[in-house]
Design a protein around this motif. Structure first.
Motif, mmCIF file in Angstrom:
data_model
loop_
_atom_site.group_PDB
_atom_site.id
_atom_site.type_symbol
_atom_site.label_atom_id
_atom_site.label_comp_id
_atom_site.label_asym_id
_atom_site.label_seq_id
_atom_site.Cartn_x
_atom_site.Cartn_y
_atom_site.Cartn_z
ATOM 1 N N ALA A 304 44.846 12.271 49.277
ATOM 2 C CA ALA A 304 43.769 12.606 48.341
ATOM 3 C C ALA A 304 43.367 11.410 47.477
ATOM 4 O O ALA A 304 42.289 11.400 46.907
ATOM 5 C CB ALA A 304 44.199 13.774 47.453
ATOM 6 N N HIS A 305 44.243 10.383 47.399
ATOM 7 C CA HIS A 305 43.921 9.257 46.506
ATOM 8 C C HIS A 305 43.049 8.220 47.217
ATOM 9 O O HIS A 305 42.765 8.333 48.407
ATOM 10 C CB HIS A 305 45.210 8.626 45.960
ATOM 11 N N THR A 307 41.926 3.828 47.570
ATOM 12 C CA THR A 307 42.486 2.654 48.252
ATOM 13 C C THR A 307 43.431 1.847 47.358
ATOM 14 O O THR A 307 43.930 0.818 47.779
ATOM 15 C CB THR A 307 41.346 1.754 48.749
ATOM 16 N N THR A 309 43.070 -0.063 44.589
ATOM 17 C CA THR A 309 42.520 -1.417 44.466
ATOM 18 C C THR A 309 43.388 -2.336 43.588
ATOM 19 O O THR A 309 43.650 -3.482 43.951
ATOM 20 C CB THR A 309 41.108 -1.327 43.846
ATOM 21 N N ASN A 324 52.749 4.063 46.368
ATOM 22 C CA ASN A 324 53.352 5.260 46.954
ATOM 23 C C ASN A 324 52.661 5.645 48.282
ATOM 24 O O ASN A 324 51.484 5.993 48.291
ATOM 25 C CB ASN A 324 53.219 6.402 45.941
HETATM 26 P P1 NAP Z 1 42.710 5.263 43.468
HETATM 27 O O1 NAP Z 1 42.668 4.309 44.573
HETATM 28 O O2 NAP Z 1 43.171 6.639 43.783
HETATM 29 O O3 NAP Z 1 43.630 4.647 42.331
HETATM 30 C C1 NAP Z 1 43.565 4.952 40.958
HETATM 31 C C2 NAP Z 1 44.908 4.665 40.293
HETATM 32 O O4 NAP Z 1 45.800 5.746 40.560
HETATM 33 C C3 NAP Z 1 45.613 3.436 40.820
HETATM 34 O O5 NAP Z 1 45.178 2.265 40.186
HETATM 35 C C4 NAP Z 1 47.059 3.780 40.546
HETATM 36 O O6 NAP Z 1 47.386 3.657 39.171
HETATM 37 C C5 NAP Z 1 47.094 5.274 40.847
HETATM 38 N N1 NAP Z 1 47.387 5.552 42.272
HETATM 39 C C6 NAP Z 1 46.575 6.153 43.178
HETATM 40 N N2 NAP Z 1 47.177 6.263 44.353
HETATM 41 C C7 NAP Z 1 48.402 5.709 44.218
HETATM 42 C C8 NAP Z 1 49.490 5.506 45.090
HETATM 43 N N3 NAP Z 1 49.440 5.894 46.366
HETATM 44 N N4 NAP Z 1 50.605 4.894 44.611
HETATM 45 C C9 NAP Z 1 50.687 4.504 43.332
HETATM 46 N N5 NAP Z 1 49.679 4.663 42.454
HETATM 47 C C10 NAP Z 1 48.547 5.258 42.879
HETATM 48 O O7 NAP Z 1 41.257 5.439 42.799
HETATM 49 P P2 NAP Z 1 40.172 4.349 42.333
HETATM 50 O O8 NAP Z 1 40.838 3.123 41.824
HETATM 51 O O9 NAP Z 1 39.252 5.097 41.481
HETATM 52 O O10 NAP Z 1 39.383 3.981 43.643
HETATM 53 C C11 NAP Z 1 39.658 2.835 44.469
HETATM 54 C C12 NAP Z 1 38.781 2.864 45.710
HETATM 55 O O11 NAP Z 1 39.121 3.999 46.496
HETATM 56 C C13 NAP Z 1 37.287 2.993 45.404
HETATM 57 O O12 NAP Z 1 36.583 2.007 46.142
HETATM 58 C C14 NAP Z 1 36.905 4.385 45.878
HETATM 59 O O13 NAP Z 1 35.624 4.404 46.446
HETATM 60 C C15 NAP Z 1 37.955 4.681 46.918
HETATM 61 N N6 NAP Z 1 38.312 6.121 47.071
HETATM 62 C C16 NAP Z 1 38.445 6.590 48.342
HETATM 63 C C17 NAP Z 1 38.853 7.880 48.585
HETATM 64 C C18 NAP Z 1 38.996 8.339 49.996
HETATM 65 O O14 NAP Z 1 38.786 7.596 50.927
HETATM 66 N N7 NAP Z 1 39.415 9.563 50.219
HETATM 67 C C19 NAP Z 1 39.136 8.731 47.498
HETATM 68 C C20 NAP Z 1 39.010 8.232 46.197
HETATM 69 C C21 NAP Z 1 38.602 6.911 45.995
HETATM 70 P P3 NAP Z 1 48.021 2.314 38.529
HETATM 71 O O15 NAP Z 1 47.031 1.234 38.808
HETATM 72 O O16 NAP Z 1 48.119 2.677 37.087
HETATM 73 O O17 NAP Z 1 49.334 2.057 39.183
#
Ligand code: NAP
Ligand code: MG
Length: 399
Positions: A304-305, A307, A309, A324
């Motif tokens: 659900a999360h 990439t 970044t 994770n």
């Molecule tokens: P994200 O990748 O979910 O991360 C947000 C924050 O949540 C991270 O900085 C980290 O916190 C924590 N986190 C999320 N997943 C984690 C994991 N597996 N292990 C450890 N910590 C985790 O969301 P975002 O930064 O808003 O988005 C980044 C990119 O992902 C964007 O380009 C967006 O378009 C894309 N996205 C894709 C999908 C999909 O393909 N399904 C869904 C959502 C977003 P800390 O930095 O505090 O450690």
């Protein structure tokens, strides 16, 4: 040891940034040593989407329709900053949106529960699965500012007959909005929910606000009820599970008091908001799985999360990260299990179960990624933070 054979390939959709790195490690460390992995590979990494003018996303969705089961890595949805960072030809749409539209699917999100990580609502012992309708309502609404004016809702049939309804006669500034849904999409949503609840053998609760929105939300209620009575009542009864429709206010209260173990079908906006509430209450977004299910029984599994970044930028600077991988591992195990069930390959189903069990046991024994360390509390076990790679190796030892 002989590797487990696969009959039909999985559709594999690779992705971006830190999850793309985890993807490769999960395959190398946890899957390929045990399974003679067969996949049809599509690279949905942003660079390759740009090279193919996003055709690869459409191709991967078509392959999913053909084979029936896909596993997807998280992908970047480009915004203006990404267009510059990757020198993109254009600002492509969200791959998830494209795939969802092509499969006409419903998204189900479920938490992975671990002994030692207690939900903020400690009575929740079993997963609460949120089914979010992924079409229409405010996400396709037309809205605008209204000044001193009469706002009306007008619809015109194919013969040109108009029906006009007064929304509000404004004596000052205000706002208006019009939204829609279709019977076809609501019916697909209903069938996906009924099928999924039967699959998991869990009760299905559906909620709207039909006391206020008598026609709009009432339509959702009626379509669900008609499909249930005509197509699913007997199947639910023989599976020993219930379907319940009730007001959203009532469901919120029941969910908080429940033990979990429910599929909760939500309209688009309710599902958007409630899935974040439920994910947070269970502890971590990194422990939340997501599966897109089409009304004709096609499955696409992912985490659900996003990439992750921030971790990726550290990784490319040569730093070790403790990202994770659990939700991405469960995307793979979910897809392998479903493939095994459809092909009748028991070995593959068993492997998927072992992989999940090994992952959970590794965390329960105290070895985990950094995000979980602060959440973990279990008598006699001191949580230890591992790098992503070391965590995957610790899991591999237990498979
Ligand atoms: P994200 O990748 O979910 O991360 C947000 C924050 O949540 C991270 O900085 C980290 O916190 C924590 N986190 C999320 N997943 C984690 C994991 N597996 N292990 C450890 N910590 C985790 O969301 P975002 O930064 O808003 O988005 C980044 C990119 O992902 C964007 O380009 C967006 O378009 C894309 N996205 C894709 C999908 C999909 O393909 N399904 C869904 C959502 C977003 P800390 O930095 O505090 O450690
Ligand atoms: Mg949300």
């Amino acid at each position: 040891m002989d590797k487990i054979k696969m009959i039909t390939p999985l559709v594999e959709m690779d992705g971006d940034e830190m999850t793309r790195i985890l993807w490769k490690w999960i395959k190398e460390i946890l899957i390929e040593p045990f399974v003679d992995l067969k996949t049809e590979y599509y690279d949905l990494g942003l660079k390759h989407r740009d090279q193919t003018d996003d055709k690869v996303t459409v191709d991967s969705a078509n392959a999913t329709k053909k084979y029936g089961v896909a596993v997807k890595c998280a992908t970047i949805t480009p915004n203006a900053q990404r267009v510059e960072e990757y020198s993109l030809k254009k600002m492509y749409k969200s791959p998830n949106g494209t795939i969802r539209a092509m499969l006409d699917g419903t998204v189900f999100r479920a938490p992975i529960l671990v002994d030692g990580i207690t939900p903020y609502i400690p009575t929740w012992k079993k997963p609460i699965v949120i089914a979010r309708h992924a079409y229409g309502d405010i996400y396709k609404a037309v809205d605008g500012l209204a000044g001193e004016s009469k706002a009306e809702l007008v619809y015109t049939d194919r013969e040109g007959n108009k029906v006009t309804k007064l929304i509000h006669d404004f004596n000052g500034d205000g706002v208006v909005m019009a939204m829609h849904n279709t019977d076809k999409s609501i019916a697909s949503f209903a069938r996906a929910c009924f099928n999924y609840a039967l699959d998991l053998k869990l009760p299905l609760w559906f909620s709207t606000k039909d006391t206020i929105s008598k026609v709009y939300d009432g339509r959702f209620k009626d379509i669900f009820n008609e499909i249930y009575q005509n197509e699913y009542k007997e199947k639910f009864e023989s599976a020993g599970i219930e379907y319940m429709y009730t007001l959203i206010d009532d469901v919120v209260a029941r969910i908080v008091r429940s033990e979990g173990g429910i599929v909760w079908a939500c309209k688009n906006y309710d599902g958007d908001v409630m899935s974040d509430m439920v994910a947070t209450a269970y502890g971590s977004l990194a422990m939340m799985t997501s599966v897109l299910v089409s009304p004709d029984g096609i499955y696409e599994y992912e985490a659900a999360h996003g990439t992750v970044t921030r971790h990726y930028y550290k990784y490319i600077k040569g730093e070790q990260t403790s990202t994770n991988p659990v939700a991405t591992i469960f995307a793979w195990s979910g897809a392998l299990r479903k493939r095994g069930e459809l092909d009748g390959t028991k070995d593959l189903v068993d492997f998927a179960n072992r992989l999940e069990k090994a992952t959970i046991e590794t965390i329960e024994s105290g070895e985990m990624t950094g995000d979980l360390v602060g959440l973990f509390k279990k008598d006699g076990v001191t949580p230890k933070k591992l790098s992503s790679e070391d965590f995957l190796k610790a899991i591999a030892k237990r498979i």
